[in-house]
Design a protein around this motif. Sequence first.
Motif, short mmCIF file in Angstrom:
data_model
loop_
_atom_site.label_atom_id
_atom_site.label_comp_id
_atom_site.label_asym_id
_atom_site.label_seq_id
_atom_site.Cartn_x
_atom_site.Cartn_y
_atom_site.Cartn_z
N GLN B 272 0.84 -1.21 0.00
CA GLN B 272 0.00 0.00 0.00
C GLN B 272 0.86 1.25 0.00
N PRO B 273 1.73 1.45 0.99
CA PRO B 273 2.56 2.67 0.95
C PRO B 273 3.49 2.71 -0.25
N LEU B 274 3.96 1.52 -0.68
CA LEU B 274 4.86 1.51 -1.86
C LEU B 274 4.12 2.03 -3.09
N THR B 275 2.89 1.61 -3.26
CA THR B 275 2.08 2.08 -4.38
C THR B 275 1.91 3.59 -4.29
N GLY B 276 1.64 4.04 -3.06
CA GLY B 276 1.50 5.48 -2.83
C GLY B 276 2.77 6.22 -3.19
N ILE B 277 3.89 5.65 -2.79
CA ILE B 277 5.19 6.29 -3.06
C ILE B 277 5.42 6.40 -4.56
N ALA B 278 5.19 5.28 -5.26
CA ALA B 278 5.41 5.27 -6.71
C ALA B 278 4.50 6.30 -7.40
N ALA B 279 3.23 6.29 -6.99
CA ALA B 279 2.26 7.18 -7.64
C ALA B 279 2.59 8.64 -7.34
N ASN B 280 2.88 8.95 -6.07
CA ASN B 280 3.22 10.32 -5.70
C ASN B 280 4.51 10.77 -6.38
N GLY B 281 5.46 9.84 -6.51
CA GLY B 281 6.72 10.16 -7.16
C GLY B 281 6.48 10.55 -8.61
N THR B 282 5.69 9.76 -9.30
CA THR B 282 5.39 10.04 -10.70
C THR B 282 4.64 11.38 -10.83
N ALA B 283 3.64 11.56 -9.95
CA ALA B 283 2.85 12.80 -9.97
C ALA B 283 3.78 13.99 -9.78
N CYS B 284 4.71 13.85 -8.83
CA CYS B 284 5.65 14.92 -8.54
C CYS B 284 6.45 15.29 -9.79
#
Lengths: 119, 495
Positions: B272-284
Amino acid sequence: MREGLTALIESVGLSVQAFGSGPEFLGAYIAEAAACVILDWNMPGMNGLAVLREIEASGNNLPVIFLSGSLDRPATIPTAQFLTKPVLEDELMIAIRQAFESNRRARFEKAAGIGKGGL
Amino acid sequence: MVEPLRQTGIGMVGDVPWGTHFFLFHETAEDLIDACVPYFQAGLENKELCIWAIADTLSEDEVRYCLKHAIRGFDDYFDSRSIEIVRGREWYMTGDDLDLEKVTRGWKQKMDRALNGGYAGLRLSADTAWLDKRDWKEFCDYEKEVNDSIGDSPMLALCTYPLPGSAAAEILDVTRTHQFAIARRNKAWEMVETSELKQAKAEILRLNGDLERRVVERTRELTASNLELRRQMSERRRAEEALLAAQAELARVTRVTVVGELAASVAHEVTQPLTGIAANGTACMHWLAAAPPNIDRARTAVERIIRDSARASEVIHDIRALVKKSPPRREPVDLNELISRTLTLAGSEITRTEVELQIQMTDGLPPVIGDRVLLQQVLLNLFMNAIESMNSVNVRPRVLGIRSEWLHDGERILIAVQDSGTGFDPQGAARLFDAFYTTKPQGMGMGLSICRNIVAAHGGQLSARNNPDHGASFEFSLPADAHAHAPGKVEIATA
């Protein structure tokens, strides 16, 4: 994760609305407005499959993308796409594009009186 | 109590016990002075009442001169009558007759004066040179009587007699009626011992030797058994250490097993947090690449990345702690926080099995002192057992209730875990916590047994009962850290 995916989708210029649970989504969504729904497979209270059933029961064939963990991968459902977490941008975007495509076709078919609705 | 020995003042004789009755043969008056002056000096200096019945060959003036010359403060002793000088002949005779009744009375009187006057005892010396041969037999009987009875009283008696002119028979009589005799011949002192004394001395020597031998023997035995005892103690200590290590390892293996059962849930909690990290990283990246860059949204995404990383780290930290070998620790543990962390690990399993959580934790509980990993193992075990027991339940909600509260005395914290599952067979209740007792097809039967040991090691007792309606409840209470503060309000939250 929800925030992250929301941000990601917004950052490519798409409009997105997030919900905390299946019932929350079902109570709020207007089928006509959405082109695609992304569901977590494993959710507290009402799981992804139950939400899909509800959507289907409402007579709407809104394309669904399931997100699942690598170890709780469910049996394939032909009408839905599956992505395994953690999801990478490319696969998510491809899935969303496919969903849009199938949604557009469905709307067209519906408008033309073809498909499941039938004549 | 053993009375201390008395100093005779006569070098060759040394120290003797009270009740010593001995004899001195002298060749000259000078011999007599040489022996008696130090004899009385020792007596006066040790607070004894001294009586000297002097020989005809000496005058009282002569004697006093010699004593005064040798003894410091003699006049004071003499004036206070700590030493009396009497003429032997007058002491023993009435007119021309030996009057032993008078003598006996006289000694008794002196002894009374000694005891009533605060003296340690009576020291006397009497010369018997005046004795008429016709009274010899009677006198010897008297001396024998003195010799037999003196042992009971705090008294030293030194009898003196001139050696020249003494017949062999008289010498024999004298040594027979005294404990021992000393004689001055040709300027040298000699000791004439009775055969009884010789035998007694030989016996003492033999007994001493025997005692010494037995002490050596016994010491050797004790040393050997001491060594054996030490060996057994260290062996026992090693065995206890090995047992503790084995128990710790068993607990760890059981933890690893539970963690294995939780693998899917744990993977989810990290994913869950890893998915969040990947998604937020890409968004950033997208916000930064936009024209103009959207810095605010990029910052928000990075903040979320940091938050999600911390969350994933927590899970990984807990799992590593549960799996790795580590010595037991004693540290403050916040049980509410530990319950939350443990629920995180089991979170996905709870969701997957459609279990509803009812959490009722008392706010502001003081910590308990113990090993965090072991306590987490207990919680994890109880949660997993509860979830498993509800697997087959489809006719009613699957509810996992978790409660923390102060017990009434405020000194303990109660943790209760309740489920709406199938409960346990009351027949097996007694064996519930036994090792290798299990009702699960794949169960090892170690979980609850180890949990009970862990709780016991933390000063509590794990108990189980079936609920009145459905399912079972497990409870334990642990002593609150004494340095902690007062109870807070009850907060009810349902997730």
